[in-house]
Design a protein around this motif. Structure first.
Motif, mmCIF file in Angstrom:
data_model
loop_
_atom_site.group_PDB
_atom_site.id
_atom_site.type_symbol
_atom_site.label_atom_id
_atom_site.label_comp_id
_atom_site.label_asym_id
_atom_site.label_seq_id
_atom_site.Cartn_x
_atom_site.Cartn_y
_atom_site.Cartn_z
ATOM 1 N N LYS A 63 0.830 -1.207 0.000
ATOM 2 C CA LYS A 63 0.000 0.000 0.000
ATOM 3 C C LYS A 63 0.867 1.261 0.000
ATOM 4 N N GLU A 64 1.892 1.278 0.847
ATOM 5 C CA GLU A 64 2.782 2.443 0.894
ATOM 6 C C GLU A 64 3.548 2.595 -0.425
ATOM 7 N N LEU A 65 3.976 1.487 -1.000
ATOM 8 C CA LEU A 65 4.682 1.536 -2.286
ATOM 9 C C LEU A 65 3.776 2.109 -3.363
ATOM 10 N N ALA A 66 2.533 1.640 -3.413
ATOM 11 C CA ALA A 66 1.580 2.136 -4.407
ATOM 12 C C ALA A 66 1.378 3.636 -4.256
ATOM 13 N N THR A 67 1.188 4.076 -3.030
ATOM 14 C CA THR A 67 0.994 5.508 -2.774
ATOM 15 C C THR A 67 2.244 6.290 -3.158
ATOM 16 N N GLY A 68 3.402 5.821 -2.726
ATOM 17 C CA GLY A 68 4.659 6.520 -2.995
ATOM 18 C C GLY A 68 4.995 6.632 -4.476
ATOM 19 N N LEU A 69 4.598 5.631 -5.260
ATOM 20 C CA LEU A 69 4.899 5.647 -6.700
ATOM 21 C C LEU A 69 3.712 6.114 -7.537
ATOM 22 N N SER A 70 2.627 6.459 -6.878
ATOM 23 C CA SER A 70 1.405 6.934 -7.549
ATOM 24 C C SER A 70 0.866 5.919 -8.554
ATOM 25 N N VAL A 71 0.795 4.676 -8.120
ATOM 26 C CA VAL A 71 0.203 3.619 -8.933
ATOM 27 C C VAL A 71 -0.866 2.923 -8.089
ATOM 28 N N SER A 72 -1.679 2.132 -8.724
ATOM 29 C CA SER A 72 -2.746 1.449 -7.987
ATOM 30 C C SER A 72 -2.182 0.296 -7.159
ATOM 31 N N ALA A 73 -2.889 -0.030 -6.102
ATOM 32 C CA ALA A 73 -2.506 -1.183 -5.277
ATOM 33 C C ALA A 73 -2.584 -2.460 -6.106
ATOM 34 N N ALA A 74 -3.533 -2.517 -7.037
ATOM 35 C CA ALA A 74 -3.661 -3.693 -7.910
ATOM 36 C C ALA A 74 -2.422 -3.854 -8.786
ATOM 37 N N GLN A 75 -1.887 -2.743 -9.282
ATOM 38 C CA GLN A 75 -0.672 -2.796 -10.108
ATOM 39 C C GLN A 75 0.504 -3.336 -9.303
ATOM 40 N N VAL A 76 0.659 -2.860 -8.091
ATOM 41 C CA VAL A 76 1.741 -3.331 -7.233
ATOM 42 C C VAL A 76 1.556 -4.819 -6.934
ATOM 43 N N SER A 77 0.345 -5.202 -6.614
ATOM 44 C CA SER A 77 0.066 -6.611 -6.320
ATOM 45 C C SER A 77 0.392 -7.494 -7.525
ATOM 46 N N ARG A 78 0.003 -7.050 -8.706
ATOM 47 C CA ARG A 78 0.297 -7.806 -9.937
ATOM 48 C C ARG A 78 1.797 -7.953 -10.136
ATOM 49 N N MET A 79 2.538 -6.866 -9.967
ATOM 50 C CA MET A 79 3.992 -6.915 -10.174
ATOM 51 C C MET A 79 4.664 -7.817 -9.146
ATOM 52 N N LEU A 80 4.218 -7.755 -7.906
ATOM 53 C CA LEU A 80 4.824 -8.601 -6.876
ATOM 54 C C LEU A 80 4.518 -10.076 -7.127
ATOM 55 N N ALA A 81 3.331 -10.362 -7.638
ATOM 56 C CA ALA A 81 2.995 -11.751 -7.982
ATOM 57 C C ALA A 81 3.919 -12.253 -9.097
ATOM 58 N N ILE A 82 4.198 -11.419 -10.059
ATOM 59 C CA ILE A 82 5.107 -11.798 -11.151
ATOM 60 C C ILE A 82 6.505 -12.040 -10.600
ATOM 61 N N SER A 83 6.955 -11.182 -9.695
ATOM 62 C CA SER A 83 8.318 -11.317 -9.158
ATOM 63 C C SER A 83 8.508 -12.617 -8.381
ATOM 64 N N ARG A 84 7.405 -13.217 -7.943
ATOM 65 C CA ARG A 84 7.499 -14.472 -7.189
ATOM 66 C C ARG A 84 7.476 -15.714 -8.088
ATOM 67 N N LEU A 85 7.405 -15.529 -9.391
ATOM 68 C CA LEU A 85 7.463 -16.682 -10.302
ATOM 69 C C LEU A 85 8.828 -17.349 -10.167
ATOM 70 N N PRO A 86 8.918 -18.642 -10.481
ATOM 71 C CA PRO A 86 10.214 -19.325 -10.402
ATOM 72 C C PRO A 86 11.265 -18.628 -11.285
ATOM 73 N N GLU A 87 12.495 -18.635 -10.819
ATOM 74 C CA GLU A 87 13.591 -17.951 -11.530
ATOM 75 C C GLU A 87 13.727 -18.436 -12.975
ATOM 76 N N SER A 88 13.562 -19.735 -13.208
ATOM 77 C CA SER A 88 13.698 -20.246 -14.582
ATOM 78 C C SER A 88 12.612 -19.675 -15.493
ATOM 79 N N VAL A 89 11.441 -19.414 -14.951
ATOM 80 C CA VAL A 89 10.360 -18.808 -15.729
ATOM 81 C C VAL A 89 10.665 -17.331 -15.962
ATOM 82 N N LEU A 90 11.129 -16.655 -14.928
ATOM 83 C CA LEU A 90 11.472 -15.233 -15.078
ATOM 84 C C LEU A 90 12.532 -15.038 -16.168
#
Length: 191
Positions: A50-77
């Motif tokens: 929530k603080e990241l979303a506010t600080g970067l002026s993006v939606s909480a949904a956008q931050v949540s989506r990006m964090l979900a992607i970052s948790r994909l397995p390294e070989s997939v990334l």
């Protein structure tokens, strides 16, 4: 393109906001944005999503989506590090992981050759079999009245545009039995 999100390059929130603005302008692959968001929280520049979303002026949904992607397995990334993924493609990857398991998808990702298209990489992740090498791919453009032909080897395909047009017109003009016969012959010749 290399991205350096280290503490040396991004020592504080003010710098992080500036780097984020630059990223938005340059439209990097989604994996880069996901790493950026993940690293900013991991380093403690913002305490939570929530603080990241506010600080970067993006939606909480956008931050949540990006964090979900970052948790994909390294070989997939690694597969998609220099590719742009749609939200539907991201969801396909997550669904495959849920249905087949992270270990299966990680192993399949390791078998995908560097430079494989997103579509072919997803096919390998889905089936576990190497993508078929096709010189062209034909797709219908959603919402439009045309289809497109994509090729990694455009220079050798473009001069044959007239022939391709004739073949397509012949298929359209043929009846179903003729098309079925031709498809059977093509299948036999490719095995």
């Amino acid at each position: 393109m290399k991205f350096d999100f280290s503490a040396r390059e991004i020592p504080n929130q003010k710098t992080a906001v500036a780097v984020h603005k630059q990223l938005l302008v340059s439209k990097p692959p989604v994996i880069a944005m996901a790493k950026f968001y993940s690293i900013m929280i991991a380093r403690g520049l913002w305490r939570n999503q929530k603080e990241l979303a506010t600080g970067l002026s993006v939606s909480a949904a956008q931050v949540s989506r990006m964090l979900a992607i970052s948790r994909l397995p390294e070989s997939v990334l690694r597969l998609f590090v220099d590719k742009h993924l749609s939200a539907a493609e991201e969801e396909t990857i997550r669904r495959l992981i849920r249905e087949l398991g992270e270990n299966v998808i990680s192993e399949r990702a390791k078998s995908v050759p560097h430079g494989t298209t997103v579509t072919d990489a997803l096919a390998v992740l889905t089936t576990g079999k190497p993508a078929l090498r096709r010189p062209v791919r034909v797709s219908v453009v959603r919402g439009k009245k045309y289809f497109r032909i994509d090729s990694a080897d455009f220079a050798s395909i473009a001069p044959r545009a007239g022939e391709i047009e004739q073949i397509v017109n012949a298929v359209i003009a043929a009846d179903a039995d003729q098309v079925s016969l031709v498809m059977s012959l093509l299948t036999l010749s490719s095995t």
